[in-house]
Design an enzyme around this catalytic site. Structure first.
Site, PDB file in Angstrom:
ATOM      1  N   LEU A 100      13.375  77.116  44.623  1.00  0.00           N
ATOM      2  CA  LEU A 100      12.265  76.448  45.306  1.00  0.00           C
ATOM      3  C   LEU A 100      12.700  75.015  45.620  1.00  0.00           C
ATOM      4  CD1 LEU A 100       9.363  77.801  43.089  1.00  0.00           C
ATOM      5  CD2 LEU A 100      10.130  78.658  45.292  1.00  0.00           C
ATOM      6  N   ARG A 137       9.148  59.265  27.449  1.00  0.00           N
ATOM      7  CA  ARG A 137      10.089  59.568  26.362  1.00  0.00           C
ATOM      8  C   ARG A 137      11.078  58.421  26.258  1.00  0.00           C
ATOM      9  NH1 ARG A 137      11.706  65.951  26.396  1.00  0.00           N
ATOM     10  NH2 ARG A 137       9.664  66.761  27.030  1.00  0.00           N
ATOM     11  N   GLU A 141       5.251  77.731  31.467  1.00  0.00           N
ATOM     12  CA  GLU A 141       5.782  76.797  32.463  1.00  0.00           C
ATOM     13  C   GLU A 141       5.843  77.429  33.846  1.00  0.00           C
ATOM     14  OE1 GLU A 141       8.505  73.801  29.788  1.00  0.00           O
ATOM     15  OE2 GLU A 141       9.560  75.181  31.119  1.00  0.00           O
ATOM     16  N   VAL A 180       7.240  68.682  23.029  1.00  0.00           N
ATOM     17  CA  VAL A 180       7.384  67.230  22.867  1.00  0.00           C
ATOM     18  C   VAL A 180       6.159  66.521  23.465  1.00  0.00           C
ATOM     19  CG1 VAL A 180       8.772  65.216  23.527  1.00  0.00           C
ATOM     20  CG2 VAL A 180       9.916  67.387  22.979  1.00  0.00           C
ATOM     21  N   LYS A 220      14.739  82.919  43.402  1.00  0.00           N
ATOM     22  CA  LYS A 220      14.591  82.124  44.614  1.00  0.00           C
ATOM     23  C   LYS A 220      14.607  80.662  44.176  1.00  0.00           C
ATOM     24  CE  LYS A 220      13.233  81.526  48.927  1.00  0.00           C
ATOM     25  NZ  LYS A 220      14.400  81.766  49.798  1.00  0.00           N
ATOM     26  N   ARG A 269       6.134  77.270  21.036  1.00  0.00           N
ATOM     27  CA  ARG A 269       6.133  76.204  20.024  1.00  0.00           C
ATOM     28  C   ARG A 269       5.288  75.049  20.536  1.00  0.00           C
ATOM     29  NH1 ARG A 269       9.106  72.839  23.241  1.00  0.00           N
ATOM     30  NH2 ARG A 269      10.897  73.794  24.258  1.00  0.00           N
ATOM     31  N   HIS A 283       6.724  70.562  38.519  1.00  0.00           N
ATOM     32  CA  HIS A 283       6.745  71.322  37.260  1.00  0.00           C
ATOM     33  C   HIS A 283       5.356  71.178  36.634  1.00  0.00           C
ATOM     34  CE1 HIS A 283       8.544  72.671  33.305  1.00  0.00           C
ATOM     35  NE2 HIS A 283       7.396  72.146  32.935  1.00  0.00           N
ATOM     36  N   ASN A 321       7.365  78.633  26.347  1.00  0.00           N
ATOM     37  CA  ASN A 321       7.858  78.034  25.110  1.00  0.00           C
ATOM     38  C   ASN A 321       6.875  78.355  23.989  1.00  0.00           C
ATOM     39  OD1 ASN A 321      10.170  76.872  26.278  1.00  0.00           O
ATOM     40  ND2 ASN A 321       8.929  75.197  27.065  1.00  0.00           N
TER      41      ASN A 321
HETATM   42  P1  ADP Z   1      15.317  75.490  30.598  1.00  0.00           P
HETATM   43  O1  ADP Z   1      14.812  76.531  29.638  1.00  0.00           O
HETATM   44  O2  ADP Z   1      16.796  75.329  30.556  1.00  0.00           O
HETATM   45  O3  ADP Z   1      14.571  74.193  30.500  1.00  0.00           O
HETATM   46  P2  ADP Z   1      13.693  76.353  32.901  1.00  0.00           P
HETATM   47  O4  ADP Z   1      13.687  77.742  33.378  1.00  0.00           O
HETATM   48  O5  ADP Z   1      12.499  75.894  32.124  1.00  0.00           O
HETATM   49  O6  ADP Z   1      15.044  76.092  32.056  1.00  0.00           O
HETATM   50  O7  ADP Z   1      13.910  75.354  34.113  1.00  0.00           O
HETATM   51  C1  ADP Z   1      14.071  73.966  33.897  1.00  0.00           C
HETATM   52  C2  ADP Z   1      13.958  73.211  35.199  1.00  0.00           C
HETATM   53  O8  ADP Z   1      14.939  73.704  36.146  1.00  0.00           O
HETATM   54  C3  ADP Z   1      12.624  73.354  35.906  1.00  0.00           C
HETATM   55  O9  ADP Z   1      11.639  72.457  35.430  1.00  0.00           O
HETATM   56  C4  ADP Z   1      13.057  73.025  37.340  1.00  0.00           C
HETATM   57  O10 ADP Z   1      13.273  71.634  37.463  1.00  0.00           O
HETATM   58  C5  ADP Z   1      14.424  73.706  37.465  1.00  0.00           C
HETATM   59  N1  ADP Z   1      14.303  75.109  37.976  1.00  0.00           N
HETATM   60  C6  ADP Z   1      14.242  76.248  37.228  1.00  0.00           C
HETATM   61  N2  ADP Z   1      14.081  77.340  38.025  1.00  0.00           N
HETATM   62  C7  ADP Z   1      14.045  76.917  39.296  1.00  0.00           C
HETATM   63  C8  ADP Z   1      13.892  77.551  40.594  1.00  0.00           C
HETATM   64  N3  ADP Z   1      13.723  78.875  40.707  1.00  0.00           N
HETATM   65  N4  ADP Z   1      13.881  76.759  41.695  1.00  0.00           N
HETATM   66  C9  ADP Z   1      14.035  75.412  41.602  1.00  0.00           C
HETATM   67  N5  ADP Z   1      14.188  74.752  40.423  1.00  0.00           N
HETATM   68  C10 ADP Z   1      14.190  75.474  39.292  1.00  0.00           C
END
Ligand code: ADP
Length: 447
Positions: free
Chosen positions: A203, A337, A275, A294, A201, A291, A208, A289
């Site tokens: 969002l 950063r 996360e 950052v 889904k 590890r 975050h 994650n």
């Molecule tokens: P990566 O491992 O490539 O960093 P993530 O799964 O951690 O991927 O997602 C990175 C970012 O992508 C999230 O912080 C958010 O901004 C966006 N994102 C990921 N999943 C969703 C979702 N289901 N709905 C809206 N945004 C998303």
């Protein structure tokens, strides 16, 4: 305790690890490519070994080069930092086979969490709330259509092997699905050699929020609150803070307990980050994650702990130095950063630093491997420093950030510092009233 550890990384994170080791009386070995022969981490370590040519594939990612460097120098353990080999389970397995200690989680935990589909299944089974989505991977377009209809549009197609925001595509409606599905698959294949994707889904307005956990590998684990990393560009974090400005103490205690219990139950060892996207008071797990992140210094600032020291301790078989009851938040911390990039395109800006002056004073920490005359090589990522400020509350941290940015001098290359000066003027940043899309929208109209 170890006598000597090898730091399998470069830049600011290599310095971070060398500093912790030195305070613990542990000797350090730096490894470097030929392009990094005069890098600060090489100068700061007790010993150094050249492990190959500039290309990361032949140096910082080379298993045999790093294992040999360990054997030649007699280092008993390897700290991987973040990036490079930090979440490579095959590397961890080989390190363990050579009877070298990996300062980080077990290979199995890295493998499970490195695949987002198995990570989600594992977390759901451990009681962690997840984003609604497909049951595992979607093998073809037909399966994707059926699953998307179930979930309800908009949906996001994500690579199970994904990282760094790659292999992720939004489908607002059924018409968008085919192209989102094919593009996500081909991006994933190209970037990770694995084209398996799943659906979630999408969002619309989440923040975050990520929870820092720490385990002893023997069934005990704690949480160290959350970080809010909602200011993102292309799914990459730009500014992070702790605690999250919208998270209540009750929410923190509840999600923290769920996360700490989950990792305790799998005997997780060391630092990890769970996360979430956070919307309308609900947490939705997206990935873990395995590890050090950052942005770990904002957590260190508000909790007054040294996460790298703890990582080294538990890897050596010692207990954690804290329990949940010892951990309390003091004040507010923010990290920015600083990248060697030219605005507004954010294109890399390597080159020679003609003048570097780090800010200082109360509540200011600058983690950077820059020095006067240093030449930033073009081969690696563009992060050149992290500025972390700590204040009694969020307004004080913001004022301190503005003051510290004003003191920072990095001449000779373009940096992202002007972006932060501009962001600090924005009322949304001052109040913390934004979601993960805010920065992208702001950049479109302001840069
Ligand atoms: P990566 O491992 O490539 O960093 P993530 O799964 O951690 O991927 O997602 C990175 C970012 O992508 C999230 O912080 C958010 O901004 C966006 N994102 C990921 N999943 C969703 C979702 N289901 N709905 C809206 N945004 C998303």
């Amino acid at each position: 305790m170890f006598d000597k550890i090898l730091v399998a990384n470069r830049g600011e994170i290599a310095l971070r690890i060398i500093r912790a080791a030195r305070e613990m009386g542990i000797g350090t070995v730096a490894v470097h490519s030929t392009a990094d022969a005069d890098a600060m981490h090489v100068r700061m370590a007790d010993e150094s070994v050249c492990i190959g040519p500039p290309s990361a594939a032949q140096s910082y990612l080379s298993f045999p080069a790093i294992i040999s460097a360990c054997e030649v120098t007699g280092a008993q353990a390897i700290h991987p930092g973040y990036g490079f080999l930090s979440e490579n389970s095959s590397f961890v397995q080989i390190v363990e086979d050579h009877e070298i200690v990996f300062i980080g989680p077990k290979a199995d935990h890295i493998r499970v969490m490195g695949d987002k589909i198995t990570a989600k299944e594992t977390m759901r089974a451990l009681g962690v709330p997840c984003v609604p989505g497909s049951e595992g991977g979607v093998p073809d377009l037909e399966a994707a259509r059926a699953s998307a209809a179930d979930i309800g549009y908009p949906v996001i197609v994500k690579a199970t092997a994904g990282g760094g925001g790659r292999g992720m595509k939004l489908a607002r409606t059924a018409e968008d699905l085919e192209s989102a599905f094919q593009t996500a698959r081909s991006e994933a294949k190209a970037a990770f050699g694995n084209d398996e994707v799943y659906l979630e889904k999408y969002l619309g307005t989440p923040r975050h929020i990520e929870v820092q956990v720490f385990g002893d590998g023997r069934g005990r684990a704690v949480h160290l609150g959350e970080r809010d990393c909602s200011l993102q560009r292309r799914h990459q974090k730009v500014l992070e803070e702790a605690p999250g400005p919208t998270i209540t103490p009750e929410e923190r205690a509840e999600i923290g307990r769920i996360c700490a219990d989950a990792v305790a139950r799998i005997d997780y060892i060391g630092a990890g980050t769970i996360e979430f996207l956070y919307e309308n008071g609900q947490f939705y797990f997206i990935e873990m994650n395995t590890r050090l992140q950052v942005e770990h210094p904002v957590t260190e600032a508000v909790f007054g702990v040294d996460l790298v020291r703890e990582q080294i301790r538990v890897a050596a078989g010692l207990p954690m130095e804290f329990e949940q009851a010892d951990l309390a938040i003091r004040g507010h911390a923010i990290e920015v950063r600083i990248n060697a990039e030219k605005l507004p395109s954010f294109s890399p800006s390597p080159g020679r630093i003609t003048q570097y002056h780090a800010p200082g004073g109360l509540g200011v920490r600058m983690d950077s491997a820059l020095y006067d005359g240093y030449r930033i090589p073009p081969y690696y990522d563009s992060l050149i420093g992290k500025l972390i400020v700590h204040g009694r509350d969020r307004p004080e941290a913001l004022a301190r950030l503005s003051r510290a940015l004003g003191e920072l001098i990095v001449d000779g290359v373009d940096t992202t510092v002007p972006l932060f000066h501009a962001l600090l003027q924005e009322s949304a940043v001052q109040t913390g009233d934004y979601n993960i899309h805010w920065l992208e929208n702001w950049l479109e109209t302001n840069l």
